[in-house]
Every structure is written in structure tokens, then in C-alpha cells.
Enzyme design. Structure first.
Site, mmCIF file in Angstrom:
data_model
loop_
_atom_site.group_PDB
_atom_site.id
_atom_site.type_symbol
_atom_site.label_atom_id
_atom_site.label_comp_id
_atom_site.label_asym_id
_atom_site.label_seq_id
_atom_site.Cartn_x
_atom_site.Cartn_y
_atom_site.Cartn_z
ATOM 1 N N GLY A 11 33.128 -44.129 39.011
ATOM 2 C CA GLY A 11 31.969 -43.161 39.324
ATOM 3 C C GLY A 11 30.710 -43.524 38.738
ATOM 4 N N GLN A 12 29.607 -43.424 39.568
ATOM 5 C CA GLN A 12 27.989 -43.651 39.172
ATOM 6 C C GLN A 12 27.843 -42.388 38.030
ATOM 7 O OE1 GLN A 12 26.094 -46.082 39.162
ATOM 8 N NE2 GLN A 12 24.540 -45.088 38.010
ATOM 9 N N LYS A 13 28.675 -41.506 38.025
ATOM 10 C CA LYS A 13 28.299 -40.181 37.389
ATOM 11 C C LYS A 13 28.470 -40.694 35.746
ATOM 12 C CE LYS A 13 29.308 -35.988 35.487
ATOM 13 N NZ LYS A 13 30.125 -36.410 34.526
ATOM 14 N N SER A 66 35.412 -32.515 35.141
ATOM 15 C CA SER A 66 36.530 -31.864 34.677
ATOM 16 C C SER A 66 35.933 -30.684 33.585
ATOM 17 C CB SER A 66 37.623 -32.751 34.058
ATOM 18 O OG SER A 66 37.944 -33.765 35.090
ATOM 19 N N HIS A 122 36.661 -37.424 41.882
ATOM 20 C CA HIS A 122 37.871 -38.316 41.735
ATOM 21 C C HIS A 122 38.312 -38.695 42.961
ATOM 22 C CE1 HIS A 122 38.295 -36.004 37.722
ATOM 23 N NE2 HIS A 122 38.308 -36.972 37.363
ATOM 24 N N MET A 177 41.290 -39.180 34.096
ATOM 25 C CA MET A 177 41.766 -38.297 32.922
ATOM 26 C C MET A 177 42.418 -37.233 33.611
ATOM 27 S SD MET A 177 39.876 -39.163 29.446
ATOM 28 C CE MET A 177 38.456 -37.942 29.696
ATOM 29 N N GLY A 178 42.596 -37.223 34.803
ATOM 30 C CA GLY A 178 43.290 -35.995 35.515
ATOM 31 C C GLY A 178 42.341 -34.886 35.705
ATOM 32 N N GLU A 222 36.364 -33.252 43.471
ATOM 33 C CA GLU A 222 35.915 -34.102 44.873
ATOM 34 C C GLU A 222 35.427 -35.765 43.970
ATOM 35 O OE1 GLU A 222 35.997 -34.424 47.797
ATOM 36 O OE2 GLU A 222 37.351 -32.404 47.863
#
Ligand code: AMP
Length: 296
Positions: free
Chosen positions: A166-168, A205, A52, A45-46, A50
Site C-alpha cells: 500500500g502507498q499508505k 489497524s 488490506h 500484520m492482520g 479496506e
């Protein structure tokens, strides 16, 4: 063929090609695919950070052509969520994406993704989308319906060999893996570890919403998860959750949820067993709703 050769001068951005129309995206990728080159997809989503960039670099290392999508997907935001104020900086994103190795950035306007008359939803049913963030009292299952619908569309438009996540966003990963399995999408899902600031805060973000006090409080999330991770092997999951809760309390943070679940099924677990356990936390801290997790 070198993708740089495909660059259309009005859209040229160094050697990253910016595309806004799905048909143009399809045309650019058809020639790549025709040459048998592998395609890696990094949906975002922009407002790149780091986290991304680690996905883009992994895609660069593994695939011959790297496509990043940049789309703040309105259908995954609930009423009253931060769609209107979600941070955006397309110019910076294009530069960072190029530096991290993206060949092509697909940044469609909302009408391109959801034209008039759009009426199809791709939804994973059941516990995977109904607990944690999917709990109806929180973001709700509609959030993940928005995610799976847009990701299904991106998979169809890009037809990647590998898609990087991402695992996030652990629940998102579980949901997308299930969608891919259930609907036979011919794509491999690669999951990269959570990238953190030096003090442990998971990059997001939404960290841009944090004022200095909230930014400091936010470090308690990763401290809490670390406490849980350290406590669980010897004292068990209940004690691990207590240790995490204590870290949050000290920082004055009241979690929306702090739960231990099976990392794949997201079913409740009472004790560590032979399957990976996800400990996930969400909290509103200052102006940001933050999530983080650890897998034990
Ligand atoms: P977003 O732009 O927030 O939708 O995120 C796009 C992708 O980047 C998703 O697959 C996220 O899980 C991933 N991502 C976001 N934050 C991080 C992070 N701190 N570390 C690793 N991946 C991340």
C-alpha cells in the site's frame, strides 16, 4: 489443481487454507508453481481493513493463486512501541481474507519465522532508511531492517510473481523496491493507492486506538496533505508545507515530521520539479502514532 483440494480438514476455513508451518507452505505452493500458475503475495500484520482488502482484490484480479501472510513482526517494533497491544482478530481476518479472494493464509508463530539462533539481517542502508520514520530519533533504521528482513523471508518462502503493498506506507514501498532491485528478487512490486475513510482518514489497524476526540483530530492529517497538494503547484513546496502545518495547528496536532522529499530516493527537495515529490506526515494522536502521505 483447485487449492480447495489441498485443504487439510483441521485447518479448513471455508475455501481459504490456513498454514502455520513454512514447510507446509512450501509444499502447498510447489504444486501450484509446478502447474505454472502465478502467485500473488499480500503481506499484512492482520486486523484487516479496506486497505488490506484492496490489496487482496488486486492480487485476486491479477494472479491465479493469492497468498496473504498474517504476521505481527516483532523485529520491526522498537522498545516501547505497541507490539504487545497491536490489535489482533485472526478469525475475522480469515473470513475477510477469504471474502476478498485469498486462497491461502500463512500465519506463522514467531518461532517459525525466527527460530533459535536466527542471526541474519537484510538491511537497506543510507537515506532511504535513515530519514522520516527511519530517523534515529523516531522509529529508527532498525524498523526498516525488521521490515526488509521479514519481507525477504516471505519472498523466499512464497516466491511470488507479484507482491502487493500500500502507498499508505510510502517509505516502506521505497525501501522494499530498493531491496528487490539490489538483491535481484524475481518479484514485481505492485503498489495500490491509500484507502481512506469517508472523512479522509487513511485506514490503519492502529485507528482502533483512537478515542472519539482523537479520531476527530486525526482527520487533520489528510486535510493537511490535501492543503499541501492544492497549494504546491501555484505557491511552491515551502508554502505547501506551511498550509499543511496550519491545518494541523488548528486541530491541535503537533507533527513528528511533515516533510517534502523525492518520492523514490527520499532525498530532500526544495521545489517541485519533474520527479514525483512525497509529502509525508507522522503524528502521535491520542493513543495512536499515525502516518499519511500524498505524492505530487
Ligand atoms: P499492515 O498490516 O499495516 O502491515 O499493512 C499491510 C499492507 O497493507 C501494507 O502494504 C500497507 O501499506 C497496506 N495498507 C495499510 N493501510 C492501507 C491503506 N489505508 N490503504 C492501502 N493500503 C494499506
Amino acid at each position: 489443481m483447485n487449492l480447495a483440494e489441498l485443504v487439510d480438514p483441521p485447518h479448513a476455513q471455508g475455501d481459504v487454507k490456513l498454514i502455520r508451518a513454512r514447510d507446509e507452505l512450501r509444499a502447498a505452493l510447489a504444486s501450484v508453481r509446478g502447474e505454472g500458475r502465478s502467485i500473488g503475495l499480500v503481506p499484512t500484520m492482520g486486523y484487516l481493513h479496506e486497505g488490506h482488502l484492496s490489496l487482496l482484490r488486486a492480487a485476486r484480479a491479477e494472479c491465479e493463486v493469492v497468498v496473504m501472510t498474517l504476521f505481527v513482526n516483532p523485529t520491526q517494533f522498537g522498545p516501547g512501541e505497541d507490539l504487545d497491544r497491536y490489535p489482533r482478530d485472526e478469525e475475522r481476518d480469515l473470513r475477510l481474507a477469504r471474502e476478498a479472494g485469498a486462497d491461502l493464509v500463512y500465519a506463522p508463530p514467531a518461532e517459525e519465522v525466527y527460530p533459535e539462533g536466527f542471526s541474519t539481517k537484510v538491511e537497506v542502508a543510507g537515506e532511504l532508511t535513515g530519514v522520516l520514520d527511519g530517523d534515529p530519533a523516531r522509529r529508527g533504521p532498525g524498523h526498516f531492517g525488521g521490515v526488509t528482513t521479514v519481507v525477504a523471508k516471505l519472498f523466499n518462502s512464497v516466491q511470488p510473481d507479484v507482491a502487493f503493498f500500500g502507498q499508505k506506507d510510502a517509505q516502506q514501498v521505497a525501501v522494499i523496491r530498493r531491496m528487490v532491485r539490489d538483491l535481484d528478487f524475481p518479484v514485481r512490486i505492485a503498489v495500490l493507492p491509500t484507502v481512506r475513510e469517508a472523512d479522509g482518514l487513511a485506514m490503519s489497524s492502529r485507528n482502533a486506538y483512537l478515542d472519539p476526540r482523537a479520531r476527530q483530530q486525526a482527520t487533520s492529517l489528510s486535510r493537511a496533505l490535501r492543503a499541501a497538494e492544492e497549494t504546491a503547484p501555484t505557491a511552491g513546496l515551502a508554502a505547501a508545507l506551511d498550509a499543511a502545518r496550519a491545518e494541523l495547528r488548528v486541530a491541535g496536532v503537533e507533527p513528528e515530521y511533515l516533510e517534502a522529499r523525492d518520492a523514490e530516493e527520499l532525498s530532500e527537495v526544495a521545489e517541485l520539479g519533474d520527479r514525483p515529490v512525497l509529502i509525508a506526515v507522522a503524528a502521535q494522536i491520542g493513543g495512536a502514532r499515525l502516518i499519511d502521505n500524498v505524492v505530487i
